[in-house]
Enzyme design. Structure first.
Site, PDB file in Angstrom:
ATOM      1  N   CYS A 170     103.754 -20.353 -98.947  1.00 23.56           N
ATOM      2  CA  CYS A 170     103.083 -19.561 -99.984  1.00 23.56           C
ATOM      3  C   CYS A 170     101.574 -19.530 -99.862  1.00 23.56           C
ATOM      4  O   CYS A 170     100.910 -18.827-100.622  1.00 23.56           O
ATOM      5  CB  CYS A 170     103.499 -20.078-101.360  1.00 23.56           C
ATOM      6  SG  CYS A 170     105.289 -20.043-101.594  1.00 23.56           S
ATOM      7  N   HIS A 301      96.147 -20.240-107.533  1.00 23.29           N
ATOM      8  CA  HIS A 301      97.526 -20.097-107.064  1.00 23.29           C
ATOM      9  C   HIS A 301      98.406 -19.755-108.264  1.00 23.29           C
ATOM     10  O   HIS A 301      99.242 -18.863-108.184  1.00 23.29           O
ATOM     11  CB  HIS A 301      97.973 -21.383-106.373  1.00 23.29           C
ATOM     12  CG  HIS A 301      99.270 -21.258-105.659  1.00 23.29           C
ATOM     13  ND1 HIS A 301      99.463 -20.380-104.611  1.00 23.29           N
ATOM     14  CD2 HIS A 301     100.455 -21.893-105.832  1.00 23.29           C
ATOM     15  CE1 HIS A 301     100.711 -20.477-104.169  1.00 23.29           C
ATOM     16  NE2 HIS A 301     101.326 -21.391-104.892  1.00 23.29           N
ATOM     17  N   HIS A 336     105.495 -14.009-107.835  1.00 21.11           N
ATOM     18  CA  HIS A 336     105.144 -14.832-106.669  1.00 21.11           C
ATOM     19  C   HIS A 336     105.709 -14.158-105.429  1.00 21.11           C
ATOM     20  O   HIS A 336     106.908 -14.249-105.153  1.00 21.11           O
ATOM     21  CB  HIS A 336     105.703 -16.247-106.832  1.00 21.11           C
ATOM     22  CG  HIS A 336     105.102 -17.231-105.874  1.00 21.11           C
ATOM     23  ND1 HIS A 336     104.567 -16.852-104.664  1.00 21.11           N
ATOM     24  CD2 HIS A 336     104.961 -18.584-105.943  1.00 21.11           C
ATOM     25  CE1 HIS A 336     104.116 -17.923-104.038  1.00 21.11           C
ATOM     26  NE2 HIS A 336     104.336 -18.984-104.804  1.00 21.11           N
TER      27      HIS A 336
END
Length: 417
Positions: A170, A301, A336
């Site tokens: 990620c 994030h 996400h």
């Protein structure tokens, strides 16, 4: 301002290609970020039977043939279609003639969490129903993760090119940007197409679901009642080149890539590590020659999980003190998107610097006392931005931070003398 640790050519972003759940292309993406728009809907690209909730952030109304003109889109997996279309959009957005790109030494660097796991979902389903003898060779060919990068080179007919798919989950989009920054700084490449891409897949959705990390309705980072992520998909590809190249051709400059930091604390398979995150931010600041007080905005994030938001907030306060810069999460709008996440956020940061506004953290009701940051709740705000920090964390402690600055004609270390 301290002296940056890296010496070399100044590097700027001149093109942005976006394939996302909230818009395709820079114009749609910018409009959505300003409006605080989301496009949450039940997942349709794989079978969600048996799951109690199945919301996600799919890319809708995507017509790959509009942007993939050399290759047959049917020969590409879903993630490769995203990356290839986003690369075409980035080149068109940059105004760089394809003939110039084809004649230059170019790096194509694409980060990903799942590669073509969406295609693997289909492959497994076919194998279960038809056996190995019934598998479609075209489907098998679409499963290679390397094609996220090589398809870009083939589509744009690049010949003097190095390609690579970076599998640091990620944070991979930021890894790809840092990799490209180094290549142009030291003269190994004249141009870089870099970023990240991922497609929704059953494997990753199921993994987060089993971790009890999938929100039942929406993603609300830093909120007291946050319940987790929503899986998303898409691609963000940026065109990087040296400042000298951009000025010589009269290119529009979105932002300057000031520096980056990477760390792998390997503290835990899935839990974020506060000290590791703080160390990564420190490395990025040192590489860029930027002091904490000079950061105007942090793109977090910001996944919306209890552990990530609390740990990231604490690490930010460790480094920036009790009044850190405004800290937003674009995942509240995008979901996400895994390997595409930090790349799409980097494009969002570039747009914010160009347009001088801060995208909001939407779905926000009540800030968690354990996440004491100004997340710019629900509505975008105009702001005077000079330097923006883009955070990316990943399982296994794979951390990457990129710093972007509003373009100034003087090098920053000279401007403060």
């Amino acid at each position: 301002m301290s002296q940056p640790t890296s010496i070399g050519r100044r590097v700027v972003i001149t093109g942005c290609g976006v394939v996302s759940s909230i818009g395709i292309g820079v114009r749609e993406f910018t409009s959505a970020l300003r409006a605080g728009r989301s496009n949450v809907r039940p997942i349709s690209v794989f079978d969600t039977t048996g799951f109690a909730h199945d919301n996600g952030c799919e890319v809708a109304d995507f017509e790959p043939a509009r942007w993939i003109r050399t290759l047959d889109p049917g020969d590409l997996g879903r993630a490769s279609r995203f990356s290839t279309a986003a690369a075409r959009l980035a080149v068109e957005d940059s105004g760089l003639p394809l003939e110039t790109l084809r004649a230059a030494r170019t790096l194509v660097s694409v980060g990903s969490t799942d590669g073509e796991a969406h295609e693997l979902d289909g492959l497994v389903a076919r194998e279960l129903s038809a056996g190995l003898a019934g598998l479609d060779p075209k489907l098998v060919r679409r499963t290679s993760a390397g094609r996220l990068a090589t398809s870009i080179a083939r589509e744009l007919e690049l010949t003097d090119v190095e390609t690579g798919t970076i599998a640091t989950a990620c944070s991979a989009g930021n890894y790809a940007i840092g990799n490209s920054l180094d290549a142009i700084r030291c003269g190994d490449a004249e141009f870089a197409l870099c970023g990240g891409a991922d497609a929704l897949c059953r494997k990753t959705f199921t993994s987060f679901y089993r971790l009890r990390s999938i929100a039942p309705d929406c993603c609300r980072p830093f909120d007291r009642n946050r319940m987790g992520i929503l899986t998303g998909e898409g691609a963000g590809i940026l065109l990087l080149e040296s400042l000298d190249s951009a000025l010589a051709r009269g290119a529009r400059i979105y932002a300057e890539v000031l520096g980056y930091g990477m760390s792998c604390d390997a503290h835990h398979p899935v839990a974020p590590h506060q000290a590791g995150i703080a160390r990564c931010m420190e490395l990025a600041l040192a590489d860029a020659g930027v002091k904490p007080a000079e950061i105007d905005l942090i793109s977090a994030h910001g996944t919306g999980t209890k552990a990530n938001d609390m740990t990231e907030s604490a690490a930010i306060r460790d480094l920036f003190g009790p009044k850190p810069p405004r800290t937003v999460s674009m995942k509240s709008m995008l979901g996400h998107s895994m390997g595409a996440a930090s790349a799409l956020a980097a494009i969002g940061c570039s747009i914010a610097l160009t347009e001088q506004f801060i995208p909001p953290t939407i779905n926000h009701r009540d800030t968690d006392p354990d996440c004491p940051v100004d997340c710019v709740p629900n509505e975008s705000v105009d702001a005077d931005l000079d330097i923006v920090q883009n955070n990316g964390w990943a399982f296994g402690g794979n951390n990457a931070v990129v710093l972007l600055g509003r373009y100034e004609r003087q090098p920053r270390e000279e401007a403060v003398r």
